[in-house]
Write a protein that holds these residues in place. Structure first.
Motif, PDB file in Angstrom:
ATOM      1  N   ASP A  78       0.828  -1.196   0.000  1.00 27.34           N
ATOM      2  CA  ASP A  78       0.000   0.000   0.000  1.00 27.34           C
ATOM      3  C   ASP A  78       0.868   1.254   0.000  1.00 27.34           C
ATOM      4  O   ASP A  78       0.383   2.357  -0.220  1.00 27.34           O
ATOM      5  CB  ASP A  78      -0.941   0.025   1.206  1.00 27.34           C
ATOM      6  N   THR A  79       2.170   1.083   0.219  1.00 24.50           N
ATOM      7  CA  THR A  79       3.118   2.186   0.301  1.00 24.50           C
ATOM      8  C   THR A  79       4.236   1.981  -0.701  1.00 24.50           C
ATOM      9  O   THR A  79       4.773   0.882  -0.825  1.00 24.50           O
ATOM     10  CB  THR A  79       3.724   2.255   1.726  1.00 24.50           C
ATOM     11  N   ILE A  80       4.574   3.056  -1.415  1.00 26.62           N
ATOM     12  CA  ILE A  80       5.743   3.027  -2.289  1.00 26.62           C
ATOM     13  C   ILE A  80       6.714   4.089  -1.787  1.00 26.62           C
ATOM     14  O   ILE A  80       6.310   5.056  -1.139  1.00 26.62           O
ATOM     15  CB  ILE A  80       5.379   3.248  -3.782  1.00 26.62           C
ATOM     16  N   HIS A  81       7.996   3.895  -2.049  1.00 31.53           N
ATOM     17  CA  HIS A  81       9.030   4.796  -1.537  1.00 31.53           C
ATOM     18  C   HIS A  81       9.785   5.475  -2.678  1.00 31.53           C
ATOM     19  O   HIS A  81       9.836   4.947  -3.789  1.00 31.53           O
ATOM     20  CB  HIS A  81       9.986   4.030  -0.624  1.00 31.53           C
ATOM     21  N   PHE A  82      10.375   6.603  -2.357  1.00 31.01           N
ATOM     22  CA  PHE A  82      11.058   7.432  -3.349  1.00 31.01           C
ATOM     23  C   PHE A  82      12.460   7.789  -2.863  1.00 31.01           C
ATOM     24  O   PHE A  82      12.734   7.808  -1.666  1.00 31.01           O
ATOM     25  CB  PHE A  82      10.274   8.738  -3.576  1.00 31.01           C
ATOM     26  N   GLY A  83      13.305   8.132  -3.826  1.00 32.20           N
ATOM     27  CA  GLY A  83      14.631   8.644  -3.503  1.00 32.20           C
ATOM     28  C   GLY A  83      14.544  10.102  -3.085  1.00 32.20           C
ATOM     29  O   GLY A  83      13.497  10.746  -3.190  1.00 32.20           O
ATOM     30  N   LEU A  84      15.651  10.631  -2.638  1.00 31.84           N
ATOM     31  CA  LEU A  84      15.730  12.025  -2.201  1.00 31.84           C
ATOM     32  C   LEU A  84      15.353  12.954  -3.355  1.00 31.84           C
ATOM     33  O   LEU A  84      15.907  12.843  -4.460  1.00 31.84           O
ATOM     34  CB  LEU A  84      17.144  12.344  -1.714  1.00 31.84           C
ATOM     35  N   ASP A  85      14.397  13.832  -3.123  1.00 29.69           N
ATOM     36  CA  ASP A  85      13.916  14.813  -4.101  1.00 29.69           C
ATOM     37  C   ASP A  85      13.390  14.157  -5.383  1.00 29.69           C
ATOM     38  O   ASP A  85      13.413  14.767  -6.443  1.00 29.69           O
ATOM     39  CB  ASP A  85      15.013  15.829  -4.453  1.00 29.69           C
ATOM     40  N   GLN A  86      12.921  12.923  -5.296  1.00 32.06           N
ATOM     41  CA  GLN A  86      12.436  12.189  -6.461  1.00 32.06           C
ATOM     42  C   GLN A  86      10.944  11.915  -6.337  1.00 32.06           C
ATOM     43  O   GLN A  86      10.402  11.840  -5.243  1.00 32.06           O
ATOM     44  CB  GLN A  86      13.179  10.851  -6.594  1.00 32.06           C
ATOM     45  N   TYR A  87      10.315  11.719  -7.500  1.00 33.75           N
ATOM     46  CA  TYR A  87       8.916  11.321  -7.522  1.00 33.75           C
ATOM     47  C   TYR A  87       8.647  10.367  -8.685  1.00 33.75           C
ATOM     48  O   TYR A  87       7.522  10.172  -9.109  1.00 33.75           O
ATOM     49  CB  TYR A  87       7.972  12.537  -7.571  1.00 33.75           C
ATOM     50  N   ASP A  88       9.721   9.729  -9.187  1.00 33.13           N
ATOM     51  CA  ASP A  88       9.566   8.773 -10.279  1.00 33.13           C
ATOM     52  C   ASP A  88       9.170   7.402  -9.730  1.00 33.13           C
ATOM     53  O   ASP A  88       9.494   7.055  -8.605  1.00 33.13           O
ATOM     54  CB  ASP A  88      10.852   8.680 -11.108  1.00 33.13           C
TER      55      ASP A  88
END
Length: 178
Positions: free
Chosen positions: A72-82
């Motif tokens: 239900d949760t996805i994670h992102f890199g620093l300052d990323q939204y891809d």
């Protein structure tokens, strides 16, 4: 002037007497112990009726969480939204569940770590939520069933000020609406 001082003193004294009397009255109103204590709790019993499936109600938020098992949760890199390959797999699982329950709606929450200004993180959280929403729509989920909200850095799941905590807080979370 002395009469006024005497009047003020008698008002203060009257107020004090009333407060003390009220406190004494309340302290006298104790509860009495029951004559007999209730029995010790026995073994747990279920309230499941025959024919009712065990587990969460199908189509509920609890069902969604149980079926997603963390997806239900996805994670992102620093300052990323891809959306990377791991995120795509999680979102595909979410889309499959949402397609199974076409009347269910969902909100996608965008979150950031504590670094950066409030305004920057609100905007980044919005980009993250919209990226997840757009991917779900590309998989066939009707866009009208999905809404987004950005919490920026306001709702961290990890409170540390280190990379491990920050990585947990850079996320998008899908929450179904009952």
């Amino acid at each position: 002037m002395p009469a006024l001082m005497t009047a003020n003193r008698s008002v203060k004294t009257g107020t004090t007497v009333l407060l003390v009397a009220g406190a004494l009255a309340l302290s006298a109103c104790g509860t009495k112990a029951p004559k007999q204590l209730p029995p010790e709790p026995g073994p747990a019993t279920t309230t499941q009726t025959p024919g009712q499936p065990a587990g969460p109600v199908p189509g509920s938020q609890a069902d969604f969480l149980a079926r997603m098992m963390g997806s239900d949760t996805i994670h992102f890199g620093l300052d990323q939204y891809d959306i990377d390959a791991e995120d795509q797999a999680a979102l595909a699982k979410q889309a499959q569940w949402l397609m199974q329950y076409p009347s269910k709606r969902a909100t996608i929450e965008g979150h950031c770590d504590e670094r950066g200004t409030r305004e920057y993180n609100i905007a980044l959280g919005e980009r993250r939520a919209n990226a997840a929403k757009n991917y779900l729509v590309s998989l066939g989920v009707d866009a009208s069933r999905l809404s987004t909200v950005s919490f920026g850095k306001e709702r961290p799941v990890a409170l540390g000020s280190d990379e491990a905590s920050w990585a947990q807080n850079r996320r998008a979370v899908t929450v179904t609406i009952d």
